[in-house]
Design an enzyme around this catalytic site. Sequence first.
Site, PDB file in Angstrom:
ATOM      1  N   ASP A   1       0.834  -1.200   0.000  1.00 57.50           N
ATOM      2  CA  ASP A   1       0.000   0.000   0.000  1.00 57.50           C
ATOM      3  C   ASP A   1       0.872   1.255   0.000  1.00 57.50           C
ATOM      4  O   ASP A   1       2.041   1.206  -0.392  1.00 57.50           O
ATOM      5  CB  ASP A   1      -0.942  -0.056   1.221  1.00 57.50           C
TER       6      ASP A   1
ATOM      7  N   HIS B   1      -4.001   6.326   2.736  1.00 56.94           N
ATOM      8  CA  HIS B   1      -4.654   5.085   2.307  1.00 56.94           C
ATOM      9  C   HIS B   1      -4.087   3.857   3.015  1.00 56.94           C
ATOM     10  O   HIS B   1      -4.837   3.029   3.544  1.00 56.94           O
ATOM     11  CB  HIS B   1      -4.489   4.977   0.791  1.00 56.94           C
TER      12      HIS B   1
ATOM     13  N   SER C   1     -11.297  -0.770  -1.676  1.00 56.03           N
ATOM     14  CA  SER C   1     -10.055  -0.717  -0.884  1.00 56.03           C
ATOM     15  C   SER C   1     -10.323  -0.908   0.594  1.00 56.03           C
ATOM     16  O   SER C   1      -9.478  -1.415   1.319  1.00 56.03           O
ATOM     17  CB  SER C   1      -9.409   0.665  -1.010  1.00 56.03           C
TER      18      SER C   1
END
Length: 760
Positions: A145, A216, A532
């Site tokens: 990620d 994220h 996600s």
Amino acid sequence: MALRLSFHYVWMAVAILTSHMIPTSAEVATYIIHMDLSAMPRAFSGHRSWYTSVVSAAATAPSDSISATSNLIYVYDNAIHGFSARLSPLQLQQLKRSHGYLSCYRDMPVTVDTTHTPEFLHLSSGSGLWPASNYGEDVIIGMVDSGIWPESESFSDDSMTDVPARWKGVCEQGTAFSSSTCNRKLIGARSFNKGLLAANPNLTIAVNSPRDTDGHGTHTSSTAVGNYVPGASFFGYAPGTAQGMAPRARLAMYKAIWDEGAVTSDIIAAIDQAISDGVDVISLSLGLGFFPLYKDPIAMASFAAMEKGIFVATSAGNYGPGLRVLHNGTPWVTTIGAATVDRDFASIVDLGDGSSINGQSMYPGRPPSTRHHALPLVFMGSCGNRTLLKNARHKMVVCDAKDLEFATSQVESTKVDAALFISAKVDLYVKFSFPGAIISPQDGKTILEYINKSSDPRAMLRFRETILGTKPAPMAADYTSRGPSASCPTVLKPDILAPGSFILAAWAQNSSVGFDGSHKLYSPFNIISGTSMACPHAAGIAAMIKGARPDWSPAAIRSALMTTANNLDNTMMPIRDMGYCDRPAATPLAIGSGHIEPNRALDPGLVYDASTDDYVRLLCAMKYTSKQIKTITKTYSFDCSHASLDLNYPSFIAFFNPNKTAASDEVVQEFRRTVTNVGDAVVTYNAKVVAMKGFAIRIVPEKLVFYEKYEKKSFALILVGQMGKKDDEVLHGSLSWVDDKGKYVVRSPIVATTINSTRL
Ligand SMILES: *[C@@H]1O[C@H](CO)[C@@H](O)[C@H](O)[C@H]1NC(C)=O
Ligand SMILES: *[C@@H]1O[C@H](CO)[C@@H](O)[C@H](O)[C@H]1NC(C)=O
Ligand SMILES: *[C@@H]1O[C@H](CO)[C@@H](O)[C@H](O)[C@H]1NC(C)=O
Ligand SMILES: *[C@@H]1O[C@H](CO)[C@@H](O)[C@H](O)[C@H]1NC(C)=O
Ligand SMILES: *[C@@H]1O[C@H](CO)[C@@H](O)[C@H](O)[C@H]1NC(C)=O
Ligand SMILES: *[C@@H]1O[C@H](CO)[C@@H](O)[C@H](O)[C@H]1NC(C)=O
């Protein structure tokens, strides 16, 4: 065909890469080269020296570019057999003639496009998956990620035991990241950008370390394994104790997504390293466009992980609600779609006549109505007239927002004090940067009638309201990508849904979470949506199943998740699809087997297992060449004499040609499956079928009798019937194996469709 790898979250479009990343054909480019390790000449001591020699030999080719210097970027050990290198076209030609060369493709530039969910998923400390797995203790999840914000309280190692001795990972030092940052929760952190730098020699990476500068990676990591953080919220929304699905599992971050861009050669390197470090689960909230399996590096690296017993969770993508837009439809991974949660973020509209209406909003700033007076309320049609809006600055405007994005941008840019948007759509626009709320068309009518009736219509807005237990939930989110899988249509995808909409989780403290006017806001927690967010929910749950059932294969864990998934919502009706409000039930192409049910997945009764051999038989039947198969399977020896598209999978999909099914024509498709008894030793299961329009579903035999644990029984499922003549028709039913004591229901969705699978 889109050359894009995308983050599966919806809030922020972080498009960074520019055209200079894509070399013209005469230029040097990065290639990922697959090699047949079994062809390595004896003279080499190992694959590294062999690859180096192959690249050096290719470098002697006359270069057609002044700057062309052959350059080995990564040698891959596990994820694939091969390497990445910078090569000119002539050098590539030369390399392709090397002994042991299998295949190659260009490195792909990447467009980078909870407090409540444990309860919603019925996780509890008293019974079920949490106590059975000791909250995932000693299971290691590798996240590929955008990095990690290690100071987040979600990654504190309070109450964690020592790092498992088998762990081989490290905590890399780098910009704003000390190797002492890791602890007993965050046990590894590495970063990968050689591929990105090779493609952009002049690029300066601002924060060259595993530190998350986006948010994220911090969000997905804390969703999977975050420790308990009391008093978490997003500016008062979703208040409570934040915790990941597996709050005692360990985390290793493999940063391969950068603010400056990302390329697949780095992603492969990240997965490669995660495999050798010894992770148990890999969570990939990203995906590529539509490539055959032998050209999809994520599929290939996942194959290597699967062979090592590593469970790989991937996101389906955010390209819904159309059909056949799904990513990661790879047979050996678990593909996760996104669902809504039974939670709304509300703004309450107090009208001057004393009545109140609930709107939807996550406006994080301070509303003007805290000034204790109601604003004049005016209706502005579609809010398309900027002159009118500018003259209504100190009012609350009401917009008939057929085009919600347009209306919100109009209001935002004209600096109106507050606005109400009448819209049936809520999904993505509630994070207002001004005091705004979305009002349903029914409530909108009430407001318009009030404006009409009153001589001085006024309203006040209250924010930061969180409403739990909303119905119906879950629903398939509008944006979640629908199947069938383009890369392998005969395996029904997605596999399951997990919570993806409006998920609260930890965030990178230096990355803004939204705006109040033009003022940037920061917060240790953020609420965002996307597949996600669904993927790490499933990864955390799979980690706990792995902890409780260490001998189960990735396919067995996936089967347990799928056959126990819930196809009903909290009104006991079939799960609905937000993308198709007119339809009574979502199809398995949107929801797979249904919504993840962690506690039930611990004890599924039967599993549909699959081994490497089974996947290879499938690849053979897909008519791949032996080189293409070898690109995926590496040195795994295979023979294609038992090729079969009929993978031992816990779901069924049959494709029919609409033109061949005249009213009189019967179509038939037969599937064969084998189930393994992982429940009570002595048990009898009976087949229960929910048929579909025009089809008979026969199960042979209809009864499976087991005498011991791990015993296997096979059966056939035969579809006989008539398919309509319409293109893209999707019919669905189900098969459930129900045991005689009523303890287990092992459910599989069945789809019959006229979607043209060769056109995917
Ligand atoms: C990189 O910088 C050098 C020196 O400033 C320049 O000559 C070259 O054109 C640049 N390359 C790219 C790809 O921008
Ligand atoms: C906007 O409203 C003003 C004031 O009523 C009016 O004069 C003008 O023509 C309108 N503009 C448009 C584009 O409709
Ligand atoms: C408001 O009143 C006008 C005139 O009485 C009427 O034509 C219109 O339909 C009303 N609108 C609403 C939303 O009630
Ligand atoms: C975060 O931002 C602050 C203020 O700009 C800066 O001083 C600090 O170094 C940043 N921290 C990290 C870890 O980047
Ligand atoms: C079915 O037949 C019609 C007419 O022959 C043709 O136009 C159409 O493309 C066919 N559809 C499929 C899916 O074969
Ligand atoms: C499906 O689409 C492909 C490619 O467009 C076409 O060649 C084929 O005839 C179609 N098959 C059917 C059954 O319609």
